[in-house]
Write a protein that holds these residues in place. Structure first.
Motif, PDB file in Angstrom:
ATOM      1  N   PRO A  96       0.814  -1.222   0.000  1.00 50.89           N
ATOM      2  CA  PRO A  96       0.000   0.000   0.000  1.00 50.89           C
ATOM      3  C   PRO A  96       0.845   1.269   0.000  1.00 50.89           C
ATOM      4  O   PRO A  96       0.398   2.306  -0.460  1.00 50.89           O
ATOM      5  N   LEU A  97       2.062   1.197   0.544  1.00 56.30           N
ATOM      6  CA  LEU A  97       2.900   2.397   0.590  1.00 56.30           C
ATOM      7  C   LEU A  97       3.568   2.641  -0.763  1.00 56.30           C
ATOM      8  O   LEU A  97       4.279   3.624  -0.948  1.00 56.30           O
ATOM      9  N   GLU A  98       3.318   1.722  -1.691  1.00 57.65           N
ATOM     10  CA  GLU A  98       3.846   1.820  -3.059  1.00 57.65           C
ATOM     11  C   GLU A  98       5.347   2.044  -3.075  1.00 57.65           C
ATOM     12  O   GLU A  98       5.875   2.896  -3.791  1.00 57.65           O
ATOM     13  N   GLU A  99       6.031   1.245  -2.247  1.00 54.53           N
ATOM     14  CA  GLU A  99       7.490   1.357  -2.183  1.00 54.53           C
ATOM     15  C   GLU A  99       8.125   0.921  -3.492  1.00 54.53           C
ATOM     16  O   GLU A  99       9.115   1.496  -3.937  1.00 54.53           O
ATOM     17  N   ASP A 100       7.529  -0.120  -4.106  1.00 49.26           N
ATOM     18  CA  ASP A 100       8.121  -0.645  -5.336  1.00 49.26           C
ATOM     19  C   ASP A 100       8.127   0.403  -6.451  1.00 49.26           C
ATOM     20  O   ASP A 100       8.929   0.330  -7.379  1.00 49.26           O
ATOM     21  N   ALA A 101       7.203   1.394  -6.345  1.00 51.74           N
ATOM     22  CA  ALA A 101       7.130   2.430  -7.376  1.00 51.74           C
ATOM     23  C   ALA A 101       8.141   3.549  -7.113  1.00 51.74           C
ATOM     24  O   ALA A 101       8.378   4.394  -7.974  1.00 51.74           O
ATOM     25  N   HIS A 110      13.442   5.714  -2.575  1.00 48.98           N
ATOM     26  CA  HIS A 110      13.649   7.146  -2.374  1.00 48.98           C
ATOM     27  C   HIS A 110      12.299   7.841  -2.302  1.00 48.98           C
ATOM     28  O   HIS A 110      11.587   7.913  -3.294  1.00 48.98           O
ATOM     29  N   ARG A 111      11.966   8.324  -1.102  1.00 47.07           N
ATOM     30  CA  ARG A 111      10.660   8.938  -0.906  1.00 47.07           C
ATOM     31  C   ARG A 111      10.783  10.354  -0.384  1.00 47.07           C
ATOM     32  O   ARG A 111      10.001  11.222  -0.723  1.00 47.07           O
ATOM     33  N   TYR A 112      11.765  10.594   0.515  1.00 45.38           N
ATOM     34  CA  TYR A 112      11.919  11.915   1.128  1.00 45.38           C
ATOM     35  C   TYR A 112      13.141  12.596   0.536  1.00 45.38           C
ATOM     36  O   TYR A 112      14.102  11.936   0.145  1.00 45.38           O
ATOM     37  N   GLU A 113      13.088  13.938   0.546  1.00 46.27           N
ATOM     38  CA  GLU A 113      14.108  14.727  -0.112  1.00 46.27           C
ATOM     39  C   GLU A 113      15.545  14.347   0.262  1.00 46.27           C
ATOM     40  O   GLU A 113      16.391  14.174  -0.605  1.00 46.27           O
ATOM     41  N   ASP A 114      15.821  14.204   1.562  1.00 48.15           N
ATOM     42  CA  ASP A 114      17.223  14.058   1.969  1.00 48.15           C
ATOM     43  C   ASP A 114      17.576  12.657   2.469  1.00 48.15           C
ATOM     44  O   ASP A 114      18.643  12.453   3.020  1.00 48.15           O
ATOM     45  N   ARG A 115      16.665  11.710   2.321  1.00 45.34           N
ATOM     46  CA  ARG A 115      16.910  10.360   2.843  1.00 45.34           C
ATOM     47  C   ARG A 115      16.624   9.300   1.782  1.00 45.34           C
ATOM     48  O   ARG A 115      15.766   9.504   0.930  1.00 45.34           O
ATOM     49  N   ALA A 116      17.304   8.168   1.911  1.00 48.51           N
ATOM     50  CA  ALA A 116      17.004   7.032   1.039  1.00 48.51           C
ATOM     51  C   ALA A 116      17.176   5.760   1.851  1.00 48.51           C
ATOM     52  O   ALA A 116      17.900   5.741   2.855  1.00 48.51           O
ATOM     53  N   LEU A 117      16.483   4.716   1.426  1.00 49.14           N
ATOM     54  CA  LEU A 117      16.483   3.462   2.174  1.00 49.14           C
ATOM     55  C   LEU A 117      16.942   2.315   1.269  1.00 49.14           C
ATOM     56  O   LEU A 117      16.458   2.180   0.146  1.00 49.14           O
ATOM     57  N   VAL A 327       3.041   7.842  14.378  1.00 48.21           N
ATOM     58  CA  VAL A 327       2.945   8.196  12.963  1.00 48.21           C
ATOM     59  C   VAL A 327       2.170   7.148  12.174  1.00 48.21           C
ATOM     60  O   VAL A 327       2.147   5.966  12.520  1.00 48.21           O
ATOM     61  N   VAL A 328       1.562   7.625  11.097  1.00 47.04           N
ATOM     62  CA  VAL A 328       0.944   6.707  10.145  1.00 47.04           C
ATOM     63  C   VAL A 328       1.684   6.893   8.826  1.00 47.04           C
ATOM     64  O   VAL A 328       1.961   8.014   8.400  1.00 47.04           O
ATOM     65  N   ASP A 329       2.103   5.781   8.243  1.00 40.64           N
ATOM     66  CA  ASP A 329       2.758   5.823   6.928  1.00 40.64           C
ATOM     67  C   ASP A 329       1.627   5.677   5.921  1.00 40.64           C
ATOM     68  O   ASP A 329       0.956   4.648   5.877  1.00 40.64           O
ATOM     69  N   THR A 330       1.385   6.729   5.147  1.00 40.16           N
ATOM     70  CA  THR A 330       0.137   6.777   4.392  1.00 40.16           C
ATOM     71  C   THR A 330       0.183   5.985   3.084  1.00 40.16           C
ATOM     72  O   THR A 330       1.229   5.883   2.457  1.00 40.16           O
ATOM     73  N   PRO A 331      -0.958   5.444   2.713  1.00 40.94           N
ATOM     74  CA  PRO A 331      -1.062   4.718   1.448  1.00 40.94           C
ATOM     75  C   PRO A 331      -0.688   5.613   0.262  1.00 40.94           C
ATOM     76  O   PRO A 331      -0.708   6.842   0.374  1.00 40.94           O
ATOM     77  N   HIS A 332      -0.348   4.995  -0.845  1.00 40.66           N
ATOM     78  CA  HIS A 332       0.042   5.652  -2.094  1.00 40.66           C
ATOM     79  C   HIS A 332       1.323   6.457  -1.947  1.00 40.66           C
ATOM     80  O   HIS A 332       1.511   7.477  -2.610  1.00 40.66           O
ATOM     81  N   GLY A 333       2.213   6.019  -1.050  1.00 41.62           N
ATOM     82  CA  GLY A 333       3.511   6.671  -0.957  1.00 41.62           C
ATOM     83  C   GLY A 333       3.460   8.089  -0.421  1.00 41.62           C
ATOM     84  O   GLY A 333       4.348   8.895  -0.677  1.00 41.62           O
ATOM     85  N   GLY A 334       2.429   8.394   0.362  1.00 40.16           N
ATOM     86  CA  GLY A 334       2.303   9.741   0.930  1.00 40.16           C
ATOM     87  C   GLY A 334       3.307  10.004   2.039  1.00 40.16           C
ATOM     88  O   GLY A 334       3.467  11.134   2.475  1.00 40.16           O
TER      89      GLY A 334
END
Ligand SMILES: *Cc1c(COP(=O)(O)O)cnc(C)c1O
Ligand code: SF4
Length: 378
Positions: A96-101, A110-117, A327-334
């Motif tokens: 649901p967090l659409e990590e694969d996208a 890569h989801r946030y400006e200054d961080r990557a996982l 915190v809630v990690d929002t669906p659709h990579g929010g």
């Protein structure tokens, strides 16, 4: 179905109990092994089918924390497959967090400006039944290839805005020390990366992995932060405390990410106890996660209102050092959104009216001079 007819093998601490590789080799992987370890296991309905779909692995150490092999036991609930995981409500997705996208190169999110996982491996010591990466964890136990690591390092060099790199998985501390070092080294050599982070559940499920050799390796890569994943006071033991102590002594700053789980830890006094004990073993509560709407974990989800209520109960009653962000990690990579009890009652040009943790209403006088709409990041 039950395990009663199986021959009982009394729990015995093997000679090599404290050898993490022995623990990894002797993980409970099948229903037959689970039955042999827990002859009192009364209800095994659906366990086989569930374990086919979402793999099971329980280290002998973590299994030793189970008091009764049924749903009343929090450790058992987090470790043993259950029929509930096969329920497939329509609103749940595998990712649901659409990590694969959000993967510019394979293995890096890569989801946030200054961080990557970085997903360093798909292997974990124990497969949490509530895992948010259930779609990958343990499906096929694999590690990041040398070629993939090279591509990730090259991508990081092209993206100097990334200052904080999180090595995650799976569980990166299941990797041989040399392999983990290769990853940390490749990231550390990127000049724009300030901070390294490792996300791991090893101090909880395989504390003997935190060897002096591992700590000596890690301390070469400061500033290094480790976030671990304790969910219940039953997981805090002399072994887990010693593992955290060794990491802290190696200069690693330790945080903890708890997942709010229905029937396991959705209780304010229980979480207060957990958070206090974490601080005592030098781990700072960092996040309390709302359970993600991931397929296979519906039975663990609580309403968000429950989490807010718990946070409201903790605030003011517990050292603020012990209070994580909910915190809630929002669906659709929010991304992650912090949830806080409503503190602001009303605002006017002269006052902001607030409510404290006891329900008391107080007015905060606003400054007379204001700076208008100047951006904070100019
Ligand atoms: C959670 C997460 C991070 C780290 O977020 P923090 O709020 O800084 O802890 C980074 N990348 C991804 C993809 C994440 O899910
Ligand atoms: S250790 Fe983390 S990645 Fe592994 S199963 Fe548990 S929650 Fe998932």
């Amino acid at each position: 179905m039950s395990c009663k007819k199986m021959r009982s093998i009394p729990e015995r601490r093997a000679e090599r109990w404290n050898d993490w590789r022995w623990q990894m080799r002797h993980r409970i992987r099948t229903l037959a092994q689970l039955c042999r370890r827990f002859p009192a296991l009364a209800d095994t309905t659906g366990m086989e089918a569930t374990a086919q779909r979402y793999p099971m692995a329980i280290t002998p150490y973590y299994a030793s924390l189970i008091r009764t092999p049924d749903a009343s036991d929090p450790v058992f609930q987090m470790a043993a497959p259950g029929l509930d995981e096969l329920a497939d409500p329509l609103w749940l997705a595998p990712d649901p967090l659409e990590e694969d996208a959000d993967m510019p190169v394979p293995g890096l999110i890569h989801r946030y400006e200054d961080r990557a996982l970085i997903m360093a491996t798909t292997t974990c010591a124990m497969y949490c039944r509530h895992c948010t990466r259930k779609r990958v964890a343990g499906r096929r136990e694999s590690v990041l290839s040398v070629a993939a690591l090279k591509r990730i390092a090259a991508w990081l060099r092209e993206h100097p805005e990334i200052r904080d790199v999180i090595v995650s998985g799976g569980d990166p501390l299941t990797l041989p020390t040399a392999m983990l070092q290769r990853i940390l080294d490749a990231v550390r050599r990127v000049p724009s990366v300030d901070i390294l982070r490792v996300g791991t559940r090893v101090p909880v499920v395989l504390p003997m992995r935190v060897t002096d050799e591992l700590c000596a390796m890690l301390r070469q890569y400061h500033p290094l932060y480790i976030n671990t994943h304790f969910n219940h006071p039953a997981e805090i033991t002399p072994d887990s405390a010693a593992a955290c102590e060794r990491l802290a002594d190696a200069g690693v700053a330790l945080g903890n990410q708890t997942v709010l789980l229905r029937g396991v830890n959705d209780d304010a006094p229980l979480l207060a106890d957990l958070f206090r004990r974490l601080l005592r073993q030098r781990v700072r509560p960092y996040y309390l996660f709302q359970c993600d709407p991931v397929r296979g974990i519906e039975h663990f989800r609580t309403p968000i209102a429950r989490g807010i209520e718990i946070m409201e109960c903790l605030r003011g009653r517990l050292s603020s050092l012990a209070i994580p962000n909910y915190v809630v990690d929002t669906p659709h990579g929010g991304g992650k959104i912090p949830l806080t009890p409503h503190a602001i009652v009303s605002t006017s040009s002269t006052h902001t009216v607030l409510r404290n943790f006891e329900g008391m209403i107080v007015a905060y006088p606003e400054p007379v001079r204001r700076d208008g709409g100047k951006s904070l990041f100019e």
